[in-house]
Scaffold this active site. Structure first.
Site, PDB file in Angstrom:
ATOM      1  N   TYR A  33      28.408   0.353  95.954  1.00 17.64           N
ATOM      2  CA  TYR A  33      27.737  -1.080  96.077  1.00 17.64           C
ATOM      3  C   TYR A  33      28.144  -1.713  97.153  1.00 17.64           C
ATOM      4  CZ  TYR A  33      26.518  -5.712  94.161  1.00 17.64           C
ATOM      5  OH  TYR A  33      25.864  -6.981  94.091  1.00 17.64           O
TER       6      TYR A  33
ATOM      7  N   LYS B 121      26.247  -3.878 100.338  1.00 13.85           N
ATOM      8  CA  LYS B 121      26.489  -5.188 100.624  1.00 13.85           C
ATOM      9  C   LYS B 121      27.013  -5.463 101.740  1.00 13.85           C
ATOM     10  CE  LYS B 121      24.279  -6.688  96.790  1.00 13.85           C
ATOM     11  NZ  LYS B 121      22.822  -7.362  96.980  1.00 13.85           N
TER      12      LYS B 121
HETATM   13  N1  LIG Z   1      25.244 -11.025  88.652  1.00 12.38           N
HETATM   14  C1  LIG Z   1      26.282 -10.860  89.588  1.00 12.38           C
HETATM   15  O1  LIG Z   1      27.485 -10.817  89.252  1.00 12.38           O
HETATM   16  C2  LIG Z   1      26.016 -10.426  91.055  1.00 12.38           C
HETATM   17  C3  LIG Z   1      27.136 -10.852  91.782  1.00 12.38           C
HETATM   18  C4  LIG Z   1      26.960 -10.683  93.015  1.00 12.38           C
HETATM   19  C5  LIG Z   1      25.563 -10.404  93.753  1.00 12.38           C
HETATM   20  N2  LIG Z   1      24.647 -10.312  92.844  1.00 12.38           N
HETATM   21  C6  LIG Z   1      23.323  -9.872  93.325  1.00 12.38           C
HETATM   22  O2  LIG Z   1      22.337 -10.946  93.044  1.00 12.38           O
HETATM   23  C7  LIG Z   1      21.166 -10.152  93.012  1.00 12.38           C
HETATM   24  C8  LIG Z   1      20.387 -10.458  91.817  1.00 12.38           C
HETATM   25  O3  LIG Z   1      20.993  -9.724  90.443  1.00 12.38           O
HETATM   26  P1  LIG Z   1      21.254 -10.561  89.165  1.00 12.38           P
HETATM   27  O4  LIG Z   1      22.501 -10.821  89.024  1.00 12.38           O
HETATM   28  O5  LIG Z   1      20.141 -11.473  88.923  1.00 12.38           O
HETATM   29  O6  LIG Z   1      20.982  -9.367  88.294  1.00 12.38           O
HETATM   30  P2  LIG Z   1      19.586  -8.849  87.279  1.00 12.38           P
HETATM   31  O7  LIG Z   1      19.580  -9.884  86.298  1.00 12.38           O
HETATM   32  O8  LIG Z   1      20.107  -7.401  86.963  1.00 12.38           O
HETATM   33  O9  LIG Z   1      18.372  -9.133  88.078  1.00 12.38           O
HETATM   34  C9  LIG Z   1      18.227  -7.890  89.134  1.00 12.38           C
HETATM   35  C10 LIG Z   1      16.729  -7.905  89.592  1.00 12.38           C
HETATM   36  O10 LIG Z   1      16.391  -7.006  90.688  1.00 12.38           O
HETATM   37  C11 LIG Z   1      15.470  -6.338  90.292  1.00 12.38           C
HETATM   38  N3  LIG Z   1      15.335  -4.935  90.967  1.00 12.38           N
HETATM   39  C12 LIG Z   1      16.021  -3.794  90.762  1.00 12.38           C
HETATM   40  N4  LIG Z   1      15.566  -2.781  91.352  1.00 12.38           N
HETATM   41  C13 LIG Z   1      14.442  -3.373  92.087  1.00 12.38           C
HETATM   42  C14 LIG Z   1      13.547  -2.650  92.762  1.00 12.38           C
HETATM   43  N5  LIG Z   1      13.507  -1.549  92.859  1.00 12.38           N
HETATM   44  N6  LIG Z   1      12.524  -3.378  93.296  1.00 12.38           N
HETATM   45  C15 LIG Z   1      12.243  -4.425  93.019  1.00 12.38           C
HETATM   46  N7  LIG Z   1      13.090  -5.327  91.966  1.00 12.38           N
HETATM   47  C16 LIG Z   1      14.157  -4.653  91.578  1.00 12.38           C
HETATM   48  C17 LIG Z   1      15.593  -6.182  88.776  1.00 12.38           C
HETATM   49  O11 LIG Z   1      14.109  -5.836  88.314  1.00 12.38           O
HETATM   50  P3  LIG Z   1      13.908  -5.086  86.734  1.00 12.38           P
HETATM   51  O12 LIG Z   1      13.592  -6.117  85.769  1.00 12.38           O
HETATM   52  O13 LIG Z   1      12.571  -4.294  87.104  1.00 12.38           O
HETATM   53  O14 LIG Z   1      15.085  -4.019  86.619  1.00 12.38           O
HETATM   54  C18 LIG Z   1      15.702  -7.789  88.272  1.00 12.38           C
HETATM   55  O15 LIG Z   1      14.719  -8.502  88.555  1.00 12.38           O
HETATM   56  C19 LIG Z   1      21.196  -8.598  93.411  1.00 12.38           C
HETATM   57  O16 LIG Z   1      20.956  -8.330  94.776  1.00 12.38           O
HETATM   58  C20 LIG Z   1      22.975  -8.493  92.969  1.00 12.38           C
HETATM   59  O17 LIG Z   1      23.577  -7.585  93.709  1.00 12.38           O
HETATM   60  C21 LIG Z   1      24.734 -10.354  91.699  1.00 12.38           C
END
Ligand SMILES: NC(=O)c1ccc[n+]([C@@H]2O[C@H](COP(=O)([O-])OP(=O)(O)OC[C@H]3O[C@@H](n4cnc5c(N)ncnc54)[C@H](OP(=O)(O)O)[C@@H]3O)[C@@H](O)[C@H]2O)c1
Length: 274
Positions: free
Chosen positions: A145, A149
């Site tokens: 991961y 990033k």
């Molecule tokens: N939550 C944290 O702690 C955190 C911290 C730092 C960075 N981030 C980053 O924030 C971003 C959003 O994550 P989140 O926290 O909102 O998590 P989340 O609720 O799991 O949302 C992730 C989203 O990405 C989508 N996704 C995954 N694979 C995909 C693909 N191949 N094509 C299109 N969409 C896809 C998922 O769609 P599906 O519904 O189809 O699975 C979901 O809509 C990510 O890039 C993550 O790395 C998150």
């Protein structure tokens, strides 16, 4: 004429919160997701939902061009889709590694390349890449991961220079922990941490427990969407926006501590010996 934002990964979490926030501010929003049936934006008339799996490179130009044609403009791209692959590197399968990069890195490349001809021709635009605190510092048991990033962070910094002459701003929003589906439904593991026979299981359990203990410090998706909105609209050339008090704390500590002090603290925080 209202501006148009194109967002990936909007079924849940940060992407869904960003769709709502931009729509509430009067933007036209192209909300993309793997399965449009998951969309919960029926109450927002200025939102259109498009199918886009970012690992499908051929689908990215189709979605961008369709949204551009439907709304008549494209001003901002938010590369948000992504997920975490957690566990020891040694145990990761080729398929897991490829899918992690296909989503978090190559997906960003495909959508960005599809949007650039439009933004460059109009000599304006903003590209926001959602990275992570894990794009600036690394925690145990998240090597792949972090590789995605950190990669996205460096990609964005270089692109910042390359696209500035065309009036295109590149920005990174780097959240700390966020209460979304990231650590539950979306998380992929390279081993089963309950398997005591696995030589890494103890480390993985410690790391997961430490993340879990800190989940109370997580930002909400709405707080991160606020930072994304600020980054999009503040009119500055600022590259990085660290989002969340936890992220600011750890990255601040990293600048103030020696490498040895910092890694000792990280090991203590994650309950790791040796
Ligand atoms: N939550 C944290 O702690 C955190 C911290 C730092 C960075 N981030 C980053 O924030 C971003 C959003 O994550 P989140 O926290 O909102 O998590 P989340 O609720 O799991 O949302 C992730 C989203 O990405 C989508 N996704 C995954 N694979 C995909 C693909 N191949 N094509 C299109 N969409 C896809 C998922 O769609 P599906 O519904 O189809 O699975 C979901 O809509 C990510 O890039 C993550 O790395 C998150």
């Amino acid at each position: 004429m209202p501006k148009t934002v194109f967002i990936t990964g909007t079924s849940t979490g940060i992407g869904a919160a960003a769709v709502r926030l931009f729509a509430q501010h009067g933007w036209q929003v192209a909300a993309t997701m793997r399965n449009p049936a998951d969309a919960k934006f029926q109450d927002l008339p200025n939102v259109r939902v498009y199918a886009l799996d970012v690992t499908d490179a051929a689908a990215a130009p189709r979605a961008i061009q369709q949204a551009h044609a439907d709304f008549g403009s494209l001003d901002v791209l938010i590369n948000n889709a992504g997920y975490g692959l957690v566990g020891p590197f040694e145990a990761a399968t080729d398929e897991q590694i490829q899918h992690q990069f296909a989503t978090n890195v190559f997906g960003v490349f495909a959508v960005t390349r599809a949007a650039l001809p439009i933004l460059r021709a109009q000599q304006s635009g903003v590209i926001i890449n959602i990275t992570s605190v894990g794009g600036r510092t690394a925690f145990p048991m998240n090597s792949l991961y972090h590789a995605t990033k950190f990669g996205l962070d460096g990609f964005s910094e270089s692109l910042w220079y390359e696209l500035a002459p065309f009036g295109i701003q590149v920005k990174v929003v780097a959240p700390g922990g966020v209460a979304t589906d990231f650590a539950t439904r979306s998380l992929q593991m390279t081993i089963d941490p309950a398997n005591d026979a696995d030589p890494y299981a103890g480390q993985v359990r410690s790391v997961l427990a430490a993340f879990n203990d800190r989940s109370g410090n997580a930002s909400s998706a709405e707080q991160i969407a606020d930072v994304i909105y600020t980054a999009t609209t503040d009119g500055t050339a600022q590259l990085r926006y660290i989002a969340g008090e936890d992220a600011k704390g750890i990255l601040g500590a990293k600048t103030q501590m020696s490498e040895a002090e910092f890694s000792t603290m990280i090991k203590q925080n994650f309950g790791l010996n040796g």
